[in-house]
Design an enzyme around this catalytic site. Structure first.
Site, PDB file in Angstrom:
ATOM      1  N   CYS A 120     -44.972  16.647  67.445  1.00  0.00           N
ATOM      2  CA  CYS A 120     -44.612  16.658  68.687  1.00  0.00           C
ATOM      3  C   CYS A 120     -45.405  17.462  69.465  1.00  0.00           C
ATOM      4  O   CYS A 120     -46.571  18.055  68.088  1.00  0.00           O
ATOM      5  CB  CYS A 120     -43.751  18.089  67.777  1.00  0.00           C
ATOM      6  SG  CYS A 120     -42.735  19.544  68.990  1.00  0.00           S
ATOM      7  N   CYS A 178     -47.035  19.282  64.408  1.00  0.00           N
ATOM      8  CA  CYS A 178     -46.750  20.138  65.851  1.00  0.00           C
ATOM      9  C   CYS A 178     -48.938  19.707  66.005  1.00  0.00           C
ATOM     10  O   CYS A 178     -49.037  20.355  65.483  1.00  0.00           O
ATOM     11  CB  CYS A 178     -46.040  20.757  66.089  1.00  0.00           C
ATOM     12  SG  CYS A 178     -44.671  20.769  64.894  1.00  0.00           S
ATOM     13  N   CYS A 210     -57.661  30.992  76.141  1.00  0.00           N
ATOM     14  CA  CYS A 210     -56.568  30.333  77.409  1.00  0.00           C
ATOM     15  C   CYS A 210     -56.499  31.742  78.969  1.00  0.00           C
ATOM     16  O   CYS A 210     -56.645  32.668  78.082  1.00  0.00           O
ATOM     17  CB  CYS A 210     -54.934  30.835  76.648  1.00  0.00           C
ATOM     18  SG  CYS A 210     -53.637  30.376  77.154  1.00  0.00           S
ATOM     19  N   ARG A 258     -36.059  26.917  63.167  1.00  0.00           N
ATOM     20  CA  ARG A 258     -36.766  26.175  62.262  1.00  0.00           C
ATOM     21  C   ARG A 258     -37.809  28.246  61.989  1.00  0.00           C
ATOM     22  O   ARG A 258     -37.313  29.166  62.985  1.00  0.00           O
ATOM     23  CB  ARG A 258     -37.885  25.955  63.306  1.00  0.00           C
ATOM     24  CG  ARG A 258     -38.998  25.897  62.021  1.00  0.00           C
ATOM     25  CD  ARG A 258     -40.254  25.058  62.878  1.00  0.00           C
ATOM     26  NE  ARG A 258     -39.552  23.785  62.743  1.00  0.00           N
ATOM     27  CZ  ARG A 258     -39.054  23.163  64.418  1.00  0.00           C
ATOM     28  NH1 ARG A 258     -39.152  23.756  65.363  1.00  0.00           N
ATOM     29  NH2 ARG A 258     -39.143  22.114  64.416  1.00  0.00           N
ATOM     30  N   CYS A 286     -38.325  21.010  72.091  1.00  0.00           N
ATOM     31  CA  CYS A 286     -38.241  22.144  70.855  1.00  0.00           C
ATOM     32  C   CYS A 286     -38.180  23.229  72.076  1.00  0.00           C
ATOM     33  O   CYS A 286     -39.035  23.235  72.812  1.00  0.00           O
ATOM     34  CB  CYS A 286     -38.829  21.867  70.239  1.00  0.00           C
ATOM     35  SG  CYS A 286     -39.636  23.075  69.186  1.00  0.00           S
ATOM     36  N   CYS A 324     -50.063  37.023  72.109  1.00  0.00           N
ATOM     37  CA  CYS A 324     -50.802  35.930  71.666  1.00  0.00           C
ATOM     38  C   CYS A 324     -52.137  36.444  71.998  1.00  0.00           C
ATOM     39  O   CYS A 324     -53.019  37.357  72.462  1.00  0.00           O
ATOM     40  CB  CYS A 324     -50.596  34.822  73.282  1.00  0.00           C
ATOM     41  SG  CYS A 324     -52.070  33.585  72.345  1.00  0.00           S
ATOM     42  N   CYS A 363     -50.453  36.622  78.224  1.00  0.00           N
ATOM     43  CA  CYS A 363     -49.193  36.590  77.498  1.00  0.00           C
ATOM     44  C   CYS A 363     -49.813  37.765  76.087  1.00  0.00           C
ATOM     45  O   CYS A 363     -50.597  37.634  75.635  1.00  0.00           O
ATOM     46  CB  CYS A 363     -49.231  35.137  76.877  1.00  0.00           C
ATOM     47  SG  CYS A 363     -48.664  33.740  77.806  1.00  0.00           S
TER      48      CYS A 363
END
Length: 409
Positions: free
Chosen positions: A142, A109, A65, A272, A202, A72, A69
């Site tokens: 999702c 998801c 990626c 969740r 979400c 992550c 972040c």
């Protein structure tokens, strides 16, 4: 306790607590923890009974990626030894999803690392959604693909997506310390795009990054204002090779207080329990079911969860039941309105996903170093022993999507 009685009354009326009341929940002593759980449990049962919704993650594209972040394992500069692979083909993703559905998952998801999808990516994911829907009648899908561009949410909705996940993760005031390659406002905009397209929004948070109680309350109050249907709560998994590898700030008791606070602020939302529950709640996971009404089944994006059957046993042993495909998750007033957290009318309320609703994805504290210092910070983290760290519980996913091994569901 007067505080808990007040919070229960407000939760049953879908009334927003004060910031002081939310902060007080986080400050309660361990001696009063069971009282806090019992109080929040009354609110949970009022809106969701004893049902637990199961969700299943499929990591469509892992690692590499370009975003930074700090939490992550898939971030720019990450040295975490995770699985790395490019896009799964629609039939591969559908096969992985089928394993989760067979295990009892009601929602799948679909997550992909990256800043956001290209139009070609959206077309690819749309084919995957159609394949999953065709092979699994009644399943919810999702998508979690990062920041959306104009029109992409509409295309996903047309392909059959039910929801879109994009987490806020932390408070607006501290967001720049965690991520520098995009902004908090970018995340809010993507959630708004999903809502405008008719997708169930979400959006949730990651706790344990070194944030203060005030930061946690800030992000949860922001989520209520943002009005998602589902709020995933992740607990940081401090992966070796990431800037936050030394952030071991959570105890099972603190995790339960955080979940209780979220339930009081968002009483009728789908809360969740997401990534990191096995690492930080450990043997106290069953208590969390009195606070949340939704969990992920089996593994996460780049980390392994406990066995899927263990999840099912835990739910049954705690006296809860798996929510069936024919049951509407949200309370009637929310499902009918297709609205959300209800800061506008006094209510709060479904789903999680890409950069976020998990324990090891692009978006799942402390102060993050600048991107160029990440390798040095990662090495320092590996060389240091952190008191209370349970690195033995952090297991990189080596099965399921992107491998030849059967998934855990």
């Amino acid at each position: 306790m007067d505080l808990l009685n007040t919070l229960v009354d407000k939760g049953l009326r879908r009334e927003l607590p004060t910031r002081e009341e939310a902060l007080a929940v986080l400050a309660t002593p361990d001696d009063e923890l069971l009282d806090v759980v019992a109080a929040a449990g009354k609110v949970r049962r009022q809106w969701f009974g004893r049902r637990v919704k199961l969700n299943y993650l499929v990591n469509l594209k892992s690692g590499l990626c370009p975003e930074d972040c700090s939490y992550c394992s898939q971030r720019l500069g990450s040295k975490a030894e995770i699985l790395k692979y490019t896009w799964l083909k629609p039939d591969e993703a559908s096969k992985a999803a089928a394993a989760g559905v067979a295990g009892g998952a009601k929602r799948v998801c679909l997550v992909a690392s990256g800043r956001g999808p290209t139009d070609r990516d959206v077309a690819r994911v749309s084919q995957t959604i159609e394949a999953i829907k065709e092979q699994n009648e009644g399943v919810e899908v999702c998508a979690c693909l990062g920041l959306l561009s104009a029109g992409q949410a509409d295309r996903l909705r047309s392909a059959g997506a039910d929801a879109y996940n994009h987490n806020l993760n932390t408070s607006e005031g501290t967001y720049g310390e965690i991520t520098t390659t995009h902004t908090y406002a970018d995340r809010v905009d993507t959630v708004h795009q999903a809502q405008a397209a008719g997708l169930s929004a979400c959006s949730g948070l990651i706790a344990g990054m070194g944030e203060s109680d005030a930061d946690l309350v800030d992000v949860v109050f922001s989520l209520r204002e943002l009005d998602p249907d589902s709020v995933p709560v992740n607990f940081l998994i401090p992966f070796e090779g990431t800037p936050l590898a030394k952030e071991w700030n959570l105890t099972p008791q603190r995790c339960l207080r955080i979940l209780a606070m979220v339930r009081f602020v968002c009483p009728d939302v789908e809360v969740r329990l997401a990534g990191g529950r096995e690492v930080h709640l450990r043997s106290m996971q069953p208590l969390a079911l009195h606070l949340v009404n939704s969990i992920f089944l089996g593994d996460y994006l780049t980390s392994e969860g406990q066995a899927g059957q263990a999840d099912l046993d835990m739910i049954a042993d705690a006296g809860f039941e798996v929510e069936g495909a024919g049951t509407t998750t949200l309370p009637r007033h929310r499902a009918d309105a297709a609205a959300g957290c209800g800061s506008h009318s006094g209510g709060c309320a479904p789903e999680a996903g890409s950069c976020g609703s998990h324990s090891g994805g692009c978006a799942p504290c402390g102060e993050a170093p600048e991107p160029e210092s990440a390798p040095a910070a990662a090495q320092e983290a590996q060389d240091a022993q952190v008191p209370g760290a349970r690195t033995d519980l952090v297991a990189v996913r080596r099965r399921g999507a992107g491998t030849d091994l059967a998934p855990n569901a």
